[in-house]
Write an enzyme that holds these catalytic residues in place. Structure first.
Site, PDB file in Angstrom:
ATOM      1  N   TRP A 205       0.845  -1.190   0.000  1.00 25.37           N
ATOM      2  CA  TRP A 205       0.000   0.000   0.000  1.00 25.37           C
ATOM      3  C   TRP A 205       0.883   1.244   0.000  1.00 25.37           C
ATOM      4  O   TRP A 205       1.826   1.338   0.784  1.00 25.37           O
ATOM      5  CB  TRP A 205      -0.907   0.008   1.224  1.00 25.37           C
ATOM      6  CG  TRP A 205      -1.879  -1.136   1.236  1.00 25.37           C
ATOM      7  CD1 TRP A 205      -1.621  -2.438   1.550  1.00 25.37           C
ATOM      8  CD2 TRP A 205      -3.262  -1.080   0.886  1.00 25.37           C
ATOM      9  NE1 TRP A 205      -2.748  -3.200   1.418  1.00 25.37           N
ATOM     10  CE2 TRP A 205      -3.781  -2.398   1.025  1.00 25.37           C
ATOM     11  CE3 TRP A 205      -4.122  -0.052   0.487  1.00 25.37           C
ATOM     12  CZ2 TRP A 205      -5.113  -2.696   0.759  1.00 25.37           C
ATOM     13  CZ3 TRP A 205      -5.453  -0.352   0.233  1.00 25.37           C
ATOM     14  CH2 TRP A 205      -5.940  -1.664   0.368  1.00 25.37           C
ATOM     15  N   CYS A 215       3.758  -2.679   3.607  1.00 23.50           N
ATOM     16  CA  CYS A 215       2.889  -3.852   3.505  1.00 23.50           C
ATOM     17  C   CYS A 215       1.627  -3.673   4.342  1.00 23.50           C
ATOM     18  O   CYS A 215       1.595  -2.910   5.304  1.00 23.50           O
ATOM     19  CB  CYS A 215       3.634  -5.116   3.935  1.00 23.50           C
ATOM     20  SG  CYS A 215       4.240  -5.082   5.629  1.00 23.50           S
ATOM     21  N   TYR A 219      -3.138 -10.981   8.537  1.00 22.81           N
ATOM     22  CA  TYR A 219      -4.406 -11.640   8.828  1.00 22.81           C
ATOM     23  C   TYR A 219      -4.219 -12.641   9.954  1.00 22.81           C
ATOM     24  O   TYR A 219      -3.101 -13.024  10.305  1.00 22.81           O
ATOM     25  CB  TYR A 219      -4.958 -12.322   7.576  1.00 22.81           C
ATOM     26  CG  TYR A 219      -5.099 -11.384   6.397  1.00 22.81           C
ATOM     27  CD1 TYR A 219      -5.623 -10.105   6.572  1.00 22.81           C
ATOM     28  CD2 TYR A 219      -4.689 -11.750   5.121  1.00 22.81           C
ATOM     29  CE1 TYR A 219      -5.742  -9.233   5.508  1.00 22.81           C
ATOM     30  CE2 TYR A 219      -4.809 -10.892   4.043  1.00 22.81           C
ATOM     31  CZ  TYR A 219      -5.335  -9.628   4.239  1.00 22.81           C
ATOM     32  OH  TYR A 219      -5.445  -8.765   3.187  1.00 22.81           O
ATOM     33  N   PHE A 220      -5.357 -13.075  10.521  1.00 20.94           N
ATOM     34  CA  PHE A 220      -5.301 -13.942  11.699  1.00 20.94           C
ATOM     35  C   PHE A 220      -4.584 -15.256  11.427  1.00 20.94           C
ATOM     36  O   PHE A 220      -4.045 -15.882  12.321  1.00 20.94           O
ATOM     37  CB  PHE A 220      -6.720 -14.226  12.209  1.00 20.94           C
ATOM     38  CG  PHE A 220      -7.499 -15.148  11.324  1.00 20.94           C
ATOM     39  CD1 PHE A 220      -7.542 -16.500  11.587  1.00 20.94           C
ATOM     40  CD2 PHE A 220      -8.194 -14.663  10.233  1.00 20.94           C
ATOM     41  CE1 PHE A 220      -8.258 -17.357  10.779  1.00 20.94           C
ATOM     42  CE2 PHE A 220      -8.911 -15.514   9.425  1.00 20.94           C
ATOM     43  CZ  PHE A 220      -8.949 -16.862   9.691  1.00 20.94           C
ATOM     44  N   HIS A 228       2.914  -2.926   8.474  1.00 19.75           N
ATOM     45  CA  HIS A 228       3.771  -1.741   8.433  1.00 19.75           C
ATOM     46  C   HIS A 228       3.031  -0.509   7.922  1.00 19.75           C
ATOM     47  O   HIS A 228       3.305   0.621   8.366  1.00 19.75           O
ATOM     48  CB  HIS A 228       5.017  -2.025   7.592  1.00 19.75           C
ATOM     49  CG  HIS A 228       5.947  -2.986   8.272  1.00 19.75           C
ATOM     50  ND1 HIS A 228       6.599  -4.001   7.607  1.00 19.75           N
ATOM     51  CD2 HIS A 228       6.302  -3.108   9.571  1.00 19.75           C
ATOM     52  CE1 HIS A 228       7.338  -4.695   8.472  1.00 19.75           C
ATOM     53  NE2 HIS A 228       7.170  -4.164   9.669  1.00 19.75           N
ATOM     54  N   TYR A 255      -7.861   2.802   0.840  1.00 18.00           N
ATOM     55  CA  TYR A 255      -8.286   2.538   2.221  1.00 18.00           C
ATOM     56  C   TYR A 255      -8.022   3.761   3.078  1.00 18.00           C
ATOM     57  O   TYR A 255      -6.978   4.411   2.949  1.00 18.00           O
ATOM     58  CB  TYR A 255      -7.527   1.346   2.797  1.00 18.00           C
ATOM     59  CG  TYR A 255      -8.065   0.874   4.132  1.00 18.00           C
ATOM     60  CD1 TYR A 255      -9.193   0.065   4.190  1.00 18.00           C
ATOM     61  CD2 TYR A 255      -7.466   1.268   5.325  1.00 18.00           C
ATOM     62  CE1 TYR A 255      -9.707  -0.353   5.411  1.00 18.00           C
ATOM     63  CE2 TYR A 255      -7.973   0.848   6.549  1.00 18.00           C
ATOM     64  CZ  TYR A 255      -9.100   0.040   6.582  1.00 18.00           C
ATOM     65  OH  TYR A 255      -9.612  -0.376   7.782  1.00 18.00           O
ATOM     66  N   TYR A 257      -7.437   4.701   6.800  1.00 19.77           N
ATOM     67  CA  TYR A 257      -7.161   4.182   8.139  1.00 19.77           C
ATOM     68  C   TYR A 257      -7.953   4.964   9.184  1.00 19.77           C
ATOM     69  O   TYR A 257      -8.418   4.400  10.172  1.00 19.77           O
ATOM     70  CB  TYR A 257      -5.668   4.247   8.439  1.00 19.77           C
ATOM     71  CG  TYR A 257      -4.859   3.254   7.648  1.00 19.77           C
ATOM     72  CD1 TYR A 257      -4.821   1.916   8.023  1.00 19.77           C
ATOM     73  CD2 TYR A 257      -4.156   3.641   6.511  1.00 19.77           C
ATOM     74  CE1 TYR A 257      -4.085   0.990   7.287  1.00 19.77           C
ATOM     75  CE2 TYR A 257      -3.427   2.726   5.773  1.00 19.77           C
ATOM     76  CZ  TYR A 257      -3.397   1.401   6.168  1.00 19.77           C
ATOM     77  OH  TYR A 257      -2.692   0.493   5.440  1.00 19.77           O
ATOM     78  N   ASP A 260     -11.414   3.738   8.784  1.00 18.70           N
ATOM     79  CA  ASP A 260     -11.423   2.283   8.936  1.00 18.70           C
ATOM     80  C   ASP A 260     -12.338   1.615   7.927  1.00 18.70           C
ATOM     81  O   ASP A 260     -13.175   0.780   8.267  1.00 18.70           O
ATOM     82  CB  ASP A 260     -11.827   1.888  10.361  1.00 18.70           C
ATOM     83  CG  ASP A 260     -11.506   0.423  10.656  1.00 18.70           C
ATOM     84  OD1 ASP A 260     -10.631  -0.133   9.964  1.00 18.70           O
ATOM     85  OD2 ASP A 260     -12.125  -0.158  11.554  1.00 18.70           O
ATOM     86  N   CYS A 331     -28.572 -18.372   5.395  1.00 23.08           N
ATOM     87  CA  CYS A 331     -28.212 -19.690   5.928  1.00 23.08           C
ATOM     88  C   CYS A 331     -28.160 -19.682   7.456  1.00 23.08           C
ATOM     89  O   CYS A 331     -28.395 -20.708   8.090  1.00 23.08           O
ATOM     90  CB  CYS A 331     -26.875 -20.157   5.350  1.00 23.08           C
ATOM     91  SG  CYS A 331     -25.529 -18.975   5.572  1.00 23.08           S
ATOM     92  N   HIS A 784     -20.561 -19.005   5.490  1.00 21.47           N
ATOM     93  CA  HIS A 784     -21.750 -19.854   5.313  1.00 21.47           C
ATOM     94  C   HIS A 784     -21.977 -20.675   6.579  1.00 21.47           C
ATOM     95  O   HIS A 784     -21.025 -21.051   7.268  1.00 21.47           O
ATOM     96  CB  HIS A 784     -21.523 -20.777   4.109  1.00 21.47           C
ATOM     97  CG  HIS A 784     -22.710 -21.624   3.760  1.00 21.47           C
ATOM     98  ND1 HIS A 784     -23.936 -21.105   3.438  1.00 21.47           N
ATOM     99  CD2 HIS A 784     -22.849 -22.975   3.685  1.00 21.47           C
ATOM    100  CE1 HIS A 784     -24.778 -22.087   3.169  1.00 21.47           C
ATOM    101  NE2 HIS A 784     -24.146 -23.229   3.323  1.00 21.47           N
TER     102      HIS A 784
END
Length: 824
Positions: A205, A215, A219-220, A228, A255, A257, A260, A331, A784
């Site tokens: 980014w 960067c 993610y989890f 960064h 994006y 920040y 958010d 669902c 789902h």
């Protein structure tokens, strides 16, 4: 035909032409899941515009006297030359994160041939369009206009089914128009980008203020970046960044920040040109955030295991084995309702007594909860519309949390069972909380009502810790060398440690002790005061990281088929144990305000008896500004953050955050903060008196009118909050002085009967697993849900409309588990 013409002439005054705003129910029976595609078709009353299947139209005619109905039958068109030859046209792969929009996820849009005619009751005389042409002008014109209007009108069900939701709609950033850009001489090449901190070459980014290339978020599961770009924003406050590799002449991923969220930048070309990037010559080289989310929604692994898609499953059908169509991210509703209607309490309330429900249904059954409670058939559109009506989330086509929907549905059942059996009692139980002041060793016991047991997941007690640590080492090595990280293993957590984490004592560091008249340390132990007939356990897979970014824990838990919780039953006050004095803590007030005569004998922070309305304008609570600021930085409304800090007694960010997450659905979540007991905010109108309907609802749950009034006063007359309030203040309610005619003015203590409390069923704490709901995806807002239910010793998978015998039920990957009591 002359006879039919005379009949039509006699009922012509009852034949209406739909007007704008009329609700036309031409896709679904008001009492069942019959539709125009069902055998016998659908009859639409030409006066009320309600639809009825063949088994209910006679009853409606007899009850109302209406005679003219538009009979609609639909048959699926034959395959055309463009079909796949498999019986269904080829499905297009989704290219948009959307529903009901070209390129979005498929919302069923079958192609049918339609046959319509007017049917006159009670003799079922049929009138076609050709027949009308031979009738008198006044008959032909009125009936033809009504038919045309009904066929042209958007049905209520169809409007809900194709309700559009576009996850790609983005708002213009508030920073775009006046974005500050530094004249630092930075020029960005058209390719060959690397993170300026860690040399990562993907998920990069560029900050649109200073041109820094960094960067993205980690993610989890360990993939993504190393945070960064986020850290750069936290250090500089520069708000906007563009994802390199997504820039094309048509736009790019931007994006904010600060906001958010993904946003639009109407000056993107100008902002990119500042750093030497010609937007018109750029080509896409990386997947956009939308494409990544779509890929997540279709990924294998967890999806494949939970849906048992690797096996050829044997289809099942018959009573209790009817699937439910997905109406567009429905669902979560399908799975919850399939489980609930295997429970005898719900079957007896809404199925066994269905004839009585139909006979007593109001003139518009589509708006009646008891009638629609039976809508668990093919496509429960009316039911979904009714239970979601007025709710900011469940009224949409977005994916929802199954646990939140279950509680929402139980709440609706509570409100609509003012008399007769209440099936939600099957889940209701009492929780005993014992707090012991560590300085005085005196105890306090409280009870509250709950419907779900939430089990924490202690990740630090995984049995495959060595494997997880090795995977983390390999991931770091891959990052350092620029290679993609290997697939991360799933953490294996014993169910026993989750149960231990629930029952172990919790330390309270800022407990106000009435025994020592000050703050001290206390321990809180939670136990069952009663065991319900049916126990629901939620595995708390969805949590927050250290940076408060939502994440889902990828865990496997050996959930047992049988469960004995007898050891977790509360024992109440022990022999020789002293109780804490019932003295309220001092109110949270500014020190320069004189407070006299406003403390109740058992006041607490939510009790309206704490504060005099006359003091509300001059009294302001002391709030921890740093905690309020931290919450605001996470994107929550200022007023909600102030309430969170106030109602948790300035005890820190964790307690305040828990309050926020538990009250986000409150109707007044972001409304101006008003001290409890103040009728209104400054300059506003006073709160209305308690609604008689709301009072009756709470009284029907077993509480007195005085208790109901008190709950509604404490929650600004909001029914949902009042119900939550009354169940969480049982110890306070027990002290209320209640007489037959209301609050007692006198009389001895011995003459006053204790007020009735919530009805709970109690019995042994031994259970067996009979159903579980699983979630696939990274968030409750996407992915789902499917459910597995044990029927006649055979596990069955309900995957929306698909119902099959389960070969390998993934009991270790569930989200909600349903147990029933084992008879001793």
């Amino acid at each position: 035909m002359a006879e039919v013409s005379e009949v039509l002439m006699s009922v012509l005054s009852t034949v209406r032409v739909p007007r704008p705003g009329d609700r036309v129910h031409k896709d679904e029976c008001a009492f069942s899941f019959a539709s125009p595609e069902s055998e016998g078709g659908l009859y639409v009353c030409m006066n009320s515009f309600l639809g009825f299947g063949g088994q209910f139209v006679e009853r409606h005619h007899a009850r109302t006297g209406q005679r003219a109905y538009l009979h609609i039958t639909r048959t699926r068109k034959k395959e055309d030359d463009n079909s796949s030859g498999s019986g269904d046209p080829p499905k297009k792969k989704p290219t948009r994160l959307a529903i009901g929009i070209e390129g979005g996820f498929d919302v069923e849009q079958e192609q049918y041939e339609e046959d319509v005619k007017v049917v006159l009751f009670p003799d079922r005389q049929e009138v076609t369009s050709e027949d009308l042409a031979t009738m008198p002008d006044v008959v032909r014109e009125r009936v033809s206009l009504s038919m045309a209007g009904l066929l042209a009108a958007d049905s209520v069900s169809h409007a809900l089914q194709v309700q559009q939701w576009d996850g790609e709609v983005r708002q213009e950033s508030k920073h775009a128009a006046e974005l500050k850009q530094l004249d630092n001489g930075v020029k960005i090449p058209p390719s060959g980008w690397r993170c300026e901190v860690c040399d990562l070459q993907e998920n990069l980014w560029m900050n649109l203020t200073d041109g820094k290339v960094l960067c993205g978020r980690r993610y989890f599961d360990g993939s993504g970046g190393n945070n960064h770009a986020l850290q750069h924003f936290q250090q500089t406050g520069y708000p906007l960044a563009v994802k390199l590799g997504t820039i094309t002449p048509d736009g790019a991923d931007v994006y904010s920040y600060d906001e958010d969220d993904m946003v639009l930048d109407s000056k993107l070309a100008e902002h990119l040109s500042h750093f030497g990037i010609d937007m018109m010559t750029m080509e896409k080289t990386e997947r956009t955030m939308t494409e990544l989310e779509i890929a997540v929604n279709q990924r294998v692994g967890e999806w494949e295991v939970i849906q048992e898609s690797g096996a050829t499953l044997r289809p099942l059908w018959g009573p209790g084995l009817t699937g439910m169509k997905n109406l567009g991210n429905s669902c979560y509703l399908n799975s919850v309702m399939q489980v609930l209607f295997t429970i005898p309490d719900f079957q007896e309330k809404y199925v066994s007594s269905f004839e009585k429900i139909v006979d007593e249904a109001p003139s518009d059954p589509t708006q009646d909860f008891k009638t629609q409670g039976d809508q668990v058939g093919i496509a429960p559109r009316m039911f979904k519309a009714l239970v979601g009506r007025g709710h900011p989330e469940f009224s949409t086509n977005r994916q929802q949390d199954a646990q939140e929907f279950l509680l929402h549905f139980i709440n609706m059942v509570e409100r609509n069972c003012r008399s007769g059996a209440n099936p939600s009692e099957a889940f209701r139980f009492l929780v005993e909380e014992r707090i012991v002041c560590q300085q005085s060793q005196k105890a306090k016991y409280t009870q509250r009502v709950d419907y779900i047991v939430q089990l924490p997941v202690p990740m630090d007690q995984a049995t495959n810790t060595d494997e997880l640590q090795e995977a983390e080492r390999l991931r770091e090595e891959a990052e350092a060398s620029g290679n993609p990280p290997p697939a991360a293993p799933r953490a294996r957590i014993p169910f026993s440690v989750c149960l231990d984490a629930l029952s172990e004592p919790e330390t309270l560091t800022d407990f106000w002790s009435s025994a020592v008249q000050g703050k001290t340390t206390a321990t809180k132990t939670t136990r069952f005061a009663s065991f319900p007939d049916y126990l629901v356990i939620q595995i708390k897979k969805f949590t927050f990281g250290l940076d408060w970014v939502p994440k889902k824990l990828d865990v496997s838990i050996d959930v047992p088929d049988t469960l004995d919780l007898s050891a977790l039953r509360g024992t109440g006050q022990q022999p020789g144990e002293e109780l804490l004095p019932e003295v309220a803590p001092p109110p949270l007030m500014t020190p320069d305000v004189e407070v006299k005569g406003i403390l109740g004998s058992r006041g607490n922070e939510e009790d309206d008896s704490l504060y005099s309305p006359l003091l509300c304008q001059s009294v302001s609570p002391v709030l921890d500004d740093s905690t309020v600021s931290q919450l605001c930085e996470m994107g929550f409304p200022m007023e909600a953050c102030r309430k969170a800090v106030y109602y948790t007694g300035n005890t820190g960010i964790d307690a305040a955050m828990n309050w926020v997450m538990g009250h986000m659905d409150d109707p007044d979540f972001s409304a101006p903060f008003v001290l409890p007991g103040c009728s209104s905010a400054p300059g506003s109108t006073p709160t209305e008196s308690a609604s008689e309907e709301h009072l009756a609802t709470i009284v029907s749950m077993g509480f007195s009118r005085d208790q109901a009034s008190r709950a509604l006063r404490a929650t600004s007359n909001v029914l949902e909050r009042a119900v939550d309030w009354i169940f969480s203040h049982l110890d306070d309610l027990e002290s209320m002085e209640v007489s037959e005619g209301g609050r007692s003015e006198g009389g001895s203590e011995a003459s006053r009967d204790p007020p009735p409390g919530p009805r709970v069923r109690d019995g042994p704490g031994k259970y067996e697993l009979f159903a579980f709901i699983s979630h696939m995806g990274t968030s409750t807002m996407c992915g789902h849900y499917v459910c597995h239910i044990k029927k006649d010793q055979q596990w069955v998978i309900f995957n929306d409309q698909k119902v099959c015998a389960s070969e390998k039920p993934p009991k270790d990957l569930g989200y909600l588990y349903f147990y029933r009591r084992v008879a001793e």
